[in-house]
Write a protein that holds these residues in place. Structure first.
Motif, PDB file in Angstrom:
ATOM      1  N   UNK A  61       0.808  -1.222   0.000  1.00  0.00           N
ATOM      2  CA  UNK A  61       0.000   0.000   0.000  1.00  0.00           C
ATOM      3  C   UNK A  61       0.844   1.276   0.000  1.00  0.00           C
ATOM      4  N   UNK A  78       1.483   3.767  -3.181  1.00  0.00           N
ATOM      5  CA  UNK A  78       0.939   5.130  -3.136  1.00  0.00           C
ATOM      6  C   UNK A  78       2.054   6.169  -3.226  1.00  0.00           C
ATOM      7  N   UNK A  79       3.164   5.910  -2.551  1.00  0.00           N
ATOM      8  CA  UNK A  79       4.298   6.840  -2.602  1.00  0.00           C
ATOM      9  C   UNK A  79       4.835   6.940  -4.028  1.00  0.00           C
ATOM     10  N   UNK A 135       2.351   8.956  -6.040  1.00  0.00           N
ATOM     11  CA  UNK A 135       2.340  10.355  -5.627  1.00  0.00           C
ATOM     12  C   UNK A 135       3.586  11.070  -6.144  1.00  0.00           C
ATOM     13  N   UNK A 195      14.476  15.834   3.649  1.00  0.00           N
ATOM     14  CA  UNK A 195      13.318  15.313   2.915  1.00  0.00           C
ATOM     15  C   UNK A 195      12.970  16.262   1.763  1.00  0.00           C
ATOM     16  N   UNK A 212      13.471   7.882   3.637  1.00  0.00           N
ATOM     17  CA  UNK A 212      12.380   8.864   3.712  1.00  0.00           C
ATOM     18  C   UNK A 212      11.081   8.159   4.105  1.00  0.00           C
ATOM     19  N   UNK A 213      10.295   8.881   4.838  1.00  0.00           N
ATOM     20  CA  UNK A 213       9.010   8.294   5.242  1.00  0.00           C
ATOM     21  C   UNK A 213       8.116   8.154   4.004  1.00  0.00           C
ATOM     22  N   UNK A 214       7.468   7.018   3.922  1.00  0.00           N
ATOM     23  CA  UNK A 214       6.608   6.798   2.757  1.00  0.00           C
ATOM     24  C   UNK A 214       5.294   7.552   2.924  1.00  0.00           C
ATOM     25  N   UNK A 215       4.753   7.919   1.778  1.00  0.00           N
ATOM     26  CA  UNK A 215       3.446   8.588   1.803  1.00  0.00           C
ATOM     27  C   UNK A 215       2.370   7.537   2.051  1.00  0.00           C
ATOM     28  N   UNK A 216       1.257   7.994   2.546  1.00  0.00           N
ATOM     29  CA  UNK A 216       0.152   7.043   2.762  1.00  0.00           C
ATOM     30  C   UNK A 216      -1.184   7.754   2.567  1.00  0.00           C
ATOM     31  N   UNK A 217      -2.172   6.986   2.341  1.00  0.00           N
ATOM     32  CA  UNK A 217      -3.513   7.547   2.226  1.00  0.00           C
ATOM     33  C   UNK A 217      -4.333   7.094   3.431  1.00  0.00           C
ATOM     34  N   UNK A 218      -5.435   7.760   3.663  1.00  0.00           N
ATOM     35  CA  UNK A 218      -6.206   7.421   4.859  1.00  0.00           C
ATOM     36  C   UNK A 218      -6.812   6.021   4.738  1.00  0.00           C
TER      37      UNK A 218
END
Lengths: 183, 260
Positions: free
Chosen positions: A30, A34-35, A38, A120, B59-65
């Protein structure tokens, strides 16, 4: 090994129409997925649309998954194709891959994201300022865990071209980091 | 260790990713390791690349709700999978072109068979429907056909090569000009049948009129040749002759009209 076995079982259950298995399977990728989307398109809402389309195609197409490649590679190839299709369709209006300035502005906007640390920002801006092909290859390499050969298949480009894209992408990234004395 | 910029260093720049990915053979790896131990520029290239990557990877990964994610999954799994449906019904393996086997799954036998039966019936109906007019013509032709007493069709038309499908149907219960001229439909019909002239031939028009005239004339000559007709009943032969004469006139008229 055990992880692969479990993944294969989940895939098998998905083929039998078990949506819970599909949920479990997708949850594993997931964040990466998504990353990837994006950072590829530079917009959260667009990324959500692309994610939705990717999941639909993955659910419909899982019967044709042949285990010839890793599931993650297969999934990211779908995501890549979805993004490229979307890009081609919307090219007439305007590219979803917004210009570097706009993208940089978006990432610097305090309303769009929470507080980011300097590193970042540097890295994200550097990645977002990469030319399209270089960004595609770089993000696929970093988020999907695909080999360059698999990326070559997914992007339908020769292996040497893919390696070239990665090389130039990395050079630009290192340059950005050097400017800030990070490396 | 020193800074170099040799051809080997150039090659390492293009091979650095294979080195990082570990897709080298043992021999290649040992070669590059020995080079890296003596070449500072290549060592720096490798270190920088690995560090840059590790920084990005950290890096912190993006996420969706979760709510959005659940909605996405619901929508995705709600999408119909036709291929899956058919594969379940017929238990067709996905890579059918490689397996060469289609097995009926007992659990879906009834659905499979009823679907197949329905498909066959539908296919038959689709095939028959366009042929319906021709079939109707054929059956009407069969039911209106009367046994010939004296002359067969070939005698009358000259060649007798008219097929039922080619002959246009005469409208039922319609009295033609010929019949009106005679004034007695029953007698006229009887005369027609007794001379072997089918009503299709008598009502025939267009290009084959001339052939019909020839056929009828031929019949007339045959009748004329019969010297003993008086012995077999004068009224019957007179009626036949009259019917044929009127038909010839009608056909000639049609011929003239069509030639105009």
């Amino acid at each position: 090994m055990e992880n692969n076995l479990l993944e294969n079982q989940l895939i098998k259950r998905c083929r039998n129409g078990e949506s819970t298995a599909f949920t479990e399977l997708i949850k594993r990728y997931r964040k990466q997925l998504f990353t990837y989307l994006w950072r590829l398109c530079g917009d959260k809402l667009e990324a959500e649309d692309l994610m939705q389309e990717t999941l639909i195609k993955a659910w419909k197409g899982i019967l044709s998954y042949k285990h010839e490649s890793k599931f993650s590679s297969w999934l990211f190839t779908i995501a890549h194709n979805v993004a490229m299709d979307y890009y081609r369709k919307s090219k007439v209006r305007s590219s979803i891959f917004v210009t570097d300035e706009l993208r940089a502005a978006d990432y610097n906007n305090p309303h769009t994201e929470l507080i980011r640390n300097e590193l970042r920002d540097i890295l994200e801006c550097a990645v977002n300022s990469l030319p399209e092909k270089q960004r595609e290859v770089f993000l696929l390499r970093e988020h999907s865990g695909m080999t360059f050969k698999e990326i070559s298949v997914a992007t339908k480009e020769p292996l040497n071209t893919v390696l070239g894209h990665m090389h130039y992408a990395m050079e630009k990234l290192k340059k950005a980091l050097r400017v800030k004395n990070v490396i | 260790m020193s800074f170099k910029n040799t051809l080997i260093c150039e090659e390492f720049r293009s091979e650095v990713w294979r080195y990082i990915d570990g897709t080298f053979s043992e021999e290649e790896r040992s070669f590059w390791e020995s080079h890296l131990s003596s070449c500072l520029s290549c060592k720096m290239l490798l270190d920088e690349t690995e560090k840059g990557l590790s920084l990005y990877e950290n890096l912190e990964l993006e996420d969706l709700s979760d709510e959005n994610f659940d909605l996405m999954l619901k929508k995705a799994t709600g999408a119909k999978r036709f291929l899956q449906y058919f594969s379940q019904v017929f238990n067709i393996k996905t890579r059918i072109w490689k397996t060469n086997s289609i097995k009926l799954n007992p659990a879906f036998n009834k659905i499979a068979l009823s679907t197949a039966a329905f498909a066959i019936v539908l296919a038959v109906m689709l095939i028959i429907y366009p042929l319906k007019p021709k079939i109707n013509i054929y059956f009407k032709e069969e039911t209106t056909k009367e046994p010939l007493n004296t002359l067969d069709d070939s005698d009358v038309s000259g060649k007798g090569n008219n097929t039922p499908a080619e002959i246009p149907l005469r409208e039922e219960n319609k009295i033609t000009d010929t019949e009106k001229a005679i004034g007695n439909e029953e007698e006229y019909t009887e005369a027609k049948h007794s001379t072997g002239i089918k009503h299709e031939t008598m009502d025939w028009g267009g290009e084959k009129v001339k052939k019909s005239i020839d056929g009828v004339s031929n019949s007339l000559s045959i009748i004329d040749a019969k010297d003993n007709w008086k012995d077999h009943g004068m009224d019957q032969w007179a009626m036949k002759t009259k019917a044929i004469s009127v038909e010839i006139q009608r056909l000639e008229k049609e011929l003239n009209n069509s030639s105009l």
